[in-house]
Write an enzyme that holds these catalytic residues in place. Structure first.
Site, short mmCIF file in Angstrom:
data_model
loop_
_atom_site.label_atom_id
_atom_site.label_comp_id
_atom_site.label_asym_id
_atom_site.label_seq_id
_atom_site.Cartn_x
_atom_site.Cartn_y
_atom_site.Cartn_z
N ASN A 63 0.82 -1.22 0.00
CA ASN A 63 0.00 0.00 0.00
C ASN A 63 0.85 1.27 0.00
O ASN A 63 0.59 2.21 -0.76
CB ASN A 63 -0.94 0.01 1.20
CG ASN A 63 -1.91 -1.15 1.15
OD1 ASN A 63 -2.00 -1.83 0.12
ND2 ASN A 63 -2.63 -1.38 2.23
N HIS A 111 -16.57 36.31 -31.32
CA HIS A 111 -17.75 35.60 -31.87
C HIS A 111 -17.46 35.03 -33.25
O HIS A 111 -18.37 34.87 -34.06
CB HIS A 111 -18.98 36.52 -31.96
CG HIS A 111 -19.25 37.29 -30.71
ND1 HIS A 111 -20.09 36.84 -29.71
CD2 HIS A 111 -18.77 38.48 -30.28
CE1 HIS A 111 -20.12 37.73 -28.73
NE2 HIS A 111 -19.31 38.74 -29.04
N SER A 162 -6.73 12.41 -48.80
CA SER A 162 -7.96 11.62 -48.70
C SER A 162 -7.81 10.41 -49.61
O SER A 162 -7.14 10.47 -50.63
CB SER A 162 -9.14 12.49 -49.14
OG SER A 162 -10.17 11.67 -49.64
N GLU A 165 -6.59 17.78 -35.74
CA GLU A 165 -7.90 17.23 -35.34
C GLU A 165 -7.74 16.17 -34.26
O GLU A 165 -8.54 16.09 -33.32
CB GLU A 165 -8.59 16.61 -36.56
CG GLU A 165 -9.05 17.63 -37.58
CD GLU A 165 -9.51 16.96 -38.85
OE1 GLU A 165 -10.73 16.81 -39.03
OE2 GLU A 165 -8.66 16.56 -39.67
N1 ARG Z 1 -1.46 -3.38 -7.60
C1 ARG Z 1 -1.89 -2.66 -6.45
C2 ARG Z 1 -2.30 -1.22 -6.86
O1 ARG Z 1 -1.96 -0.85 -7.94
C3 ARG Z 1 -0.82 -2.59 -5.44
C4 ARG Z 1 -1.25 -2.44 -4.03
C5 ARG Z 1 -1.95 -3.66 -3.58
N2 ARG Z 1 -2.18 -3.71 -2.19
C6 ARG Z 1 -2.97 -4.62 -1.66
N3 ARG Z 1 -3.09 -4.62 -0.40
N4 ARG Z 1 -3.61 -5.46 -2.40
O2 ARG Z 1 -2.95 -0.52 -6.16
#
Ligand code: ARG
Length: 458
Positions: free
Chosen positions: A110, A156, A277, A290
């Site tokens: 995390n 405009h 084209s 574009e």
């Molecule tokens: N692949 C996960 C993401 O991109 C990584 C973190 C995952 N953490 C977990 N506790 N599953 O967020």
């Protein structure tokens, strides 16, 4: 094979669930940042005595080898891994044995993924800023060549007042300067290290978050671990800066499309940045412009997608957050491509100054100057405005322009008109008289050019 995270579950997931869960197909691009982060983590763990110096050396060497092999292509990503973090750790353990398993001490994916994204986006922000500067330089160079070329300025989409083509282009340079400011500002808040937040609550180990942050070049650390792992504001800020940048590129592209049309014929895009084209042999289509305009919608979509993903999430990490990557990567790649194409497209376009001038001579864009002439001679602006309007209507009815209406006819509308009026309604003079700060006069455009060049070169 049982998952690295097999614990209370047996780790034997359904293969469909594996595919659904996996992010390695897109987060593999974070490998360099992931390895850099892991090296700093190992160094911090060793310096705090959590792992030994020898273990740190083995981990660092192992990681260095993985980095080199991924760069050279000697090592392929294993798509059966859940994500880039699992992949690197798996290869490390295969290569150096059980010591590899110590790397993840006092860390969680995390905080690891939040770290990788921040490192990645800081690098990308610098690259994008470099490309914005290159485009801004190309526009400014073109503007300098055309600081005296007269074109009708529009409001405009109706011909309004004479401006120089250079002045009109410099408006885009100013927009890009603000984009640079936004990118720099975003980077400030991305430059905060989340690592050490661990899963969500911090850790019982005696870690040194500041040291790890410093090793990675961060200016500060996240002060709340739950926020550290779940904050994706920095992704949103970058996406919104990119959305605004694309809006500017899109407006410029729209002008290029208009200007290069037969109806305008103010510019000719070079063959290198147009297409033909398949059926109409006479066509020269501004496809690149574009597409830039079109891809703007895509970047807006990336912003909206991530805003929507995040809006209902409880603290702290949720797997929904994995969805940040494709949105951010797509926007970053798209913007880089658009900027890379836009700069040479502008540099190589031909400006058809005669056509611009001809367009400026039609449409009574010096009518404001006619009114200003009467004001100069003492008439209140509102009355001068009215008389000038009547003169324009008279000219239109008789197939004349203000420059071709005879003085005695002018005198019928007001006794204040003298020979010197022709001087005041001369298009070049109209442009040159706009000497107010930021106006279209040559001196003002030169000042703008100087300012922009100094800003992008510092
Ligand atoms: N692949 C996960 C993401 O991109 C990584 C973190 C995952 N953490 C977990 N506790 N599953 O967020």
């Amino acid at each position: 094979m049982a998952k690295m995270w097999a614990g209370v579950t047996d780790g034997k997931t359904d293969s469909l669930a594996d595919d659904f869960n996996s992010s390695i197909s897109f987060d593999k691009c974070l490998y360099a940042q992931d390895i850099k982060g892991s090296m700093a983590h190992a160094a911090m763990l060793a310096s705090q005595g959590i792992i030994s110096r020898e273990e740190c050396d083995a981990i660092t060497e192992g990681l260095r080898g993985i980095l080199e092999d991924l760069k050279s292509g000697a090592l392929q990503f294993d798509m059966s891994c859940e994500d880039i973090h699992m992949f690197v750790e798996q290869v490390l353990t295969e290569r150096i044995g059980d010591t590899g398993k110590k790397l993840h001490t006092a860390r969680s994916r995390n905080d690891q993924v939040a770290l990788d994204m921040r490192l990645y986006l800081m690098d990308e922000t610098d690259e994008i800023a470099g490309l914005v500067k290159a485009l801004c330089a190309a526009i400014t160079d073109k503007a300098e060549q055309h600081k005296e070329s007269i074109m009708p300025g529009y409001t405009h989409l109706q011909r309004a007042q004479p401006v120089s083509f250079g002045h009109s282009l410099m408006a885009y340079s100013m927009m890009l300067l603000r984009d640079l400011g936004r990118l720099a500002d975003t980077k400030k808040r991305t430059n905060v290290s989340p690592i050490g937040s661990c899963a969500l609550a911090g850790t019982t180990y005696d870690t040194d978050r500041k040291m790890e942050a410093e090793l990675l070049g961060f200016e500060s650390i996240a002060l709340n671990s739950m926020d550290g792992v779940s904050d994706r504001d920095f992704c949103l800020e970058l996406l919104s800066a990119l959305a605004i940048l694309m809006m500017h590129l899109s407006r410029l592209s729209e002008e290029l499309v208009l200007w290069s049309s037969w109806e305008f014929r103010f510019i000719r895009l070079s063959d290198a940045f147009t297409t033909g084209s398949s059926i109409m042999p006479q066509k020269k289509n501004p496809d690149m412009a574009e597409l830039i305009r079109g891809k703007t919608g895509r970047v807006y979509g990336d912003l909206m997608a991530l805003l929507t993903t995040l809006k209902g999430l409880p603290l702290a990490y949720n797997k929904d957050m994995q969805e940040d990557k494709e949105a951010v990567f797509d926007a970053v790649d798209t913007v880089k491509m658009c900027l890379k194409v836009a700069a040479p497209m502008i540099a190589s376009m031909t400006v058809l100054t005669d056509n611009m001038k001809k367009a400026a001579q039609e449409g009574f864009i010096n009518a404001t100057d006619l009114a200003d002439y009467l004001v100069k001679k003492g008439m209140p602006f509102r009355s001068a405005y009215k008389i000038s309007g009547e003169i324009v209507a008279h000219c239109m009815k008789n197939g004349l322009v203000l420059e071709t209406l005879a003085l005695d006819e002018y005198k019928q509308f007001s006794g204040l008109f003298e020979e010197d009026l022709y001087e005041d309604i001369d298009l070049k003079n109209c442009m040159e008289k706009r000497i107010s700060e930021g106006g279209t006069s040559v001196a003002s455009v030169e000042k703008q050019i100087k300012f922009v060049r100094a800003s992008i070169n510092d």
